[in-house]
Design an enzyme around this catalytic site. Structure first.
Site, PDB file in Angstrom:
ATOM      1  N   HIS A 160       0.833  -1.216   0.000  1.00 25.90           N
ATOM      2  CA  HIS A 160       0.000   0.000   0.000  1.00 25.90           C
ATOM      3  C   HIS A 160       0.865   1.263   0.000  1.00 25.90           C
ATOM      4  CE1 HIS A 160      -3.260  -2.765   1.321  1.00 25.90           C
ATOM      5  NE2 HIS A 160      -2.284  -3.287   2.063  1.00 25.90           N
TER       6      HIS A 160
ATOM      7  N   SER B  39      15.058  22.311 -14.716  1.00 24.47           N
ATOM      8  CA  SER B  39      13.860  23.122 -14.917  1.00 24.47           C
ATOM      9  C   SER B  39      14.280  24.489 -15.435  1.00 24.47           C
ATOM     10  CB  SER B  39      13.121  23.270 -13.586  1.00 24.47           C
ATOM     11  OG  SER B  39      12.322  24.431 -13.600  1.00 24.47           O
TER      12      SER B  39
ATOM     13  N   LYS C 147      16.228  22.067  -9.568  1.00 25.74           N
ATOM     14  CA  LYS C 147      15.555  20.832  -9.985  1.00 25.74           C
ATOM     15  C   LYS C 147      16.447  19.861 -10.740  1.00 25.74           C
ATOM     16  CE  LYS C 147      11.692  19.804  -9.632  1.00 25.74           C
ATOM     17  NZ  LYS C 147      10.471  20.302 -10.248  1.00 25.74           N
TER      18      LYS C 147
ATOM     19  N   GLU D 236       9.935   9.135 -16.349  1.00 22.96           N
ATOM     20  CA  GLU D 236       8.527   9.498 -16.557  1.00 22.96           C
ATOM     21  C   GLU D 236       8.066   9.086 -17.953  1.00 22.96           C
ATOM     22  OE1 GLU D 236       7.687  13.624 -14.608  1.00 22.96           O
ATOM     23  OE2 GLU D 236       9.835  13.483 -14.977  1.00 22.96           O
TER      24      GLU D 236
END
Ligand code: ARG
Length: 473
Positions: free
Chosen positions: A169, A290, A296, A303
């Site tokens: 979970h 970024s 970043k 992704e």
């Protein structure tokens, strides 16, 4: 698009390949919806290999003369070289790869070219090309997957004793090892390989010689062409041979499952890279910055691997819907079988390559994982097991005692291992100081020695087994 669409625009002349009974040319819209050369040219090498095998068989069976067959073979080889060199001019008016090749053959060798299509149809031809093409791609996918497994196995070996929290979970559950976690993916990918191998076995039968649908009156030798093209045997039913596309669906099914596995690992990489997890670091090679936030480091490659399943499973659905309800045998609908498969192959190959790259680039953070493993009372089960083993307590009661100690630790804002002995004894008098050993996450992970468990020694043995399976031991 210009011109009328009523078929009487006096546009292009009737197709020279099949236009015997056609007087006018197709309307521009007919031509636009019919054309496939912009994508099926990708199978040119397979198309030419199929034609060479076919003409060699025609000659051996005395269906065409040896002289004509030699000319055709020479011409086909020249066409192949022209396409490979990029000097071939593909023509939309010739619809597809089959007719583009044959028309050019005719320019090169003249009249004998017209004998190539004896005892054959584009229906068995395209099915043959597509199977040959996909067979090659499956081999490439299998090699790429082995490389990914090898990369994950190397990381697993390095991380055999790196303790991290295992999750259910997405909540901290029990301490495991990073190596064990990575080897779970090695198992998935090995099964994925098995699915591609199965698919390859089943697709490796030759449709060639089924002709349009019914077979042919010429004394063709289908075993000979099947063998020449590396197929195991000719397909047994001519109707099935020209209309089956389950081989492509099976590939897309296997690809979708494989992409799903890659997507899960990619998602974990995204999580692990976050400041909240800090389990791994990826270098500049597989991250981006970024344009506004200077601090970043984004896991874009992960992704995008996570996203590729969309196209791949979409391709599966697309082909499945396209085939559904089609009567036997060939229908032009089936020309739309190739683009989804091409898209899926390209997407999958890129996803596997990116994942292998990240698997090698990944720098695990031993301390970060260890610190995380200590959060969330991950040794509460070990405590219950200790009560069972040392106090003869039934597991259900031990579960209850351990739960009480978790809530005690939670109230004090400390870990189970930080609870003073007298506090433990107030919950269960029999507890002694030896309990603290099992509360250490390192010891907990090391105790998971049952077959398939997370202990470092198990991981080392599993690494060996996985390498043996890959043939790299
Ligand atoms: N371009 C066609 C395809 O990809 C080749 C087969 C055409 N067959 C036919 N009967 N029109 O499906």
């Amino acid at each position: 698009m210009s011109g009328s669409n009523d078929g009487s625009n006096g546009g292009p002349a009737a197709n020279t390949m099949w236009g015997g009974r056609f007087k006018g040319g197709a309307s521009d819209i007919m031509a636009a919806i019919n054309v496939s050369i912009h994508f099926d040219q990708r199978m040119y090498a397979q198309d030419i290999a199929g034609s060479k095998a076919h003409v060699a068989m025609l000659a051996k069976q005395g269906i065409v003369s040896d002289a004509d067959a030699a000319e055709i073979t020479r011409g086909l080889e020249q066409v192949r070289q022209e396409i490979a060199a990029g000097s071939f001019e593909f023509k939309d008016a010739l619809e597809d790869i089959h007719m583009n090749v044959e028309a050019r053959l005719s320019e090169i060798i003249g009249a004998p070219a017209g004998r190539l299509h004896t005892g054959r149809s584009r229906n068995d031809q395209v099915a043959t090309d597509f199977r040959l093409w996909l067979r090659d791609e499956i081999d490439t996918v299998l090699t790429a997957l082995k490389d990914l497994e090898a990369a994950l196995i190397d990381q697993a070996e390095a991380g055999a004793d790196m303790v991290m929290p295992g999750f259910t979970h997405l909540q901290n559950a029990q301490p495991i090892t990073f190596g064990h976690h990575l080897l779970a993916y090695v198992e998935m990918i090995a099964r994925d390989r098995g699915r591609f191998e199965d698919c390859r076995k089943r697709l490796n039968e030759s449709p060639l010689g089924a002709a349009a649908l019914a077979g042919t009156p010429y004394p063709v030798d289908r075993d000979m062409t099947a063998k020449a093209l590396g197929f195991d045997r000719p397909m047994a039913n001519s109707l099935d041979a020209v209309s089956a596309r389950d081989f492509a669906l099976e590939f897309l099914g296997a690809a979708s499952i494989n992409a799903m596995h890659l997507s899960r690992l990619a998602d974990e990489i995204v999580l692990w890279m976050s400041a909240q997890f800090r389990f791994i670091r990826l270098t500049d090679a597989f991250t981006t910055g970024s344009s506004i936030m200077p601090q970043k480091r984004n896991p874009d490659a992960a992704e995008l691997v996570r996203a590729k399943i969309g196209r791949i499973a979409g391709s599966f659905t697309s082909l499945l819907m396209m085939m559904k309800g089609l009567p036997l045998t060939y229908s032009k609908d089936m020309q739309e079988d190739k683009e989804p498969v091409f898209l899926a192959v390209d997407s999958l190959m890129l996803a596997i390559a990116a994942m292998s790259g990240m698997a090698r680039d990944m720098q695990p953070n031993r301390e970060g994982m260890l610190a995380a493993a200590k959060l969330g009372f991950t040794t509460a089960t070990d405590l219950a097991d200790w009560l069972v083993q040392n106090q003869g307590m039934p597991f259900r009661e031990a579960h209850h005692v351990s739960g009480s100690l978790v809530s005690e630790a939670e109230a004090r804002g400390c870990g189970l291992e930080d609870l003073p002995l007298d506090v433990m004894q107030s919950v269960h008098a029999g507890i002694d100081a030896s309990v603290y050993d099992v509360l250490k996450v390192e010891n907990s992970a090391a105790s998971r020695t049952s077959f398939g468990g997370a202990a470092p020694d198990n991981v080392r043995a599993a690494v060996k087994a996985a390498r043996a399976r890959l043939g790299t031991a």
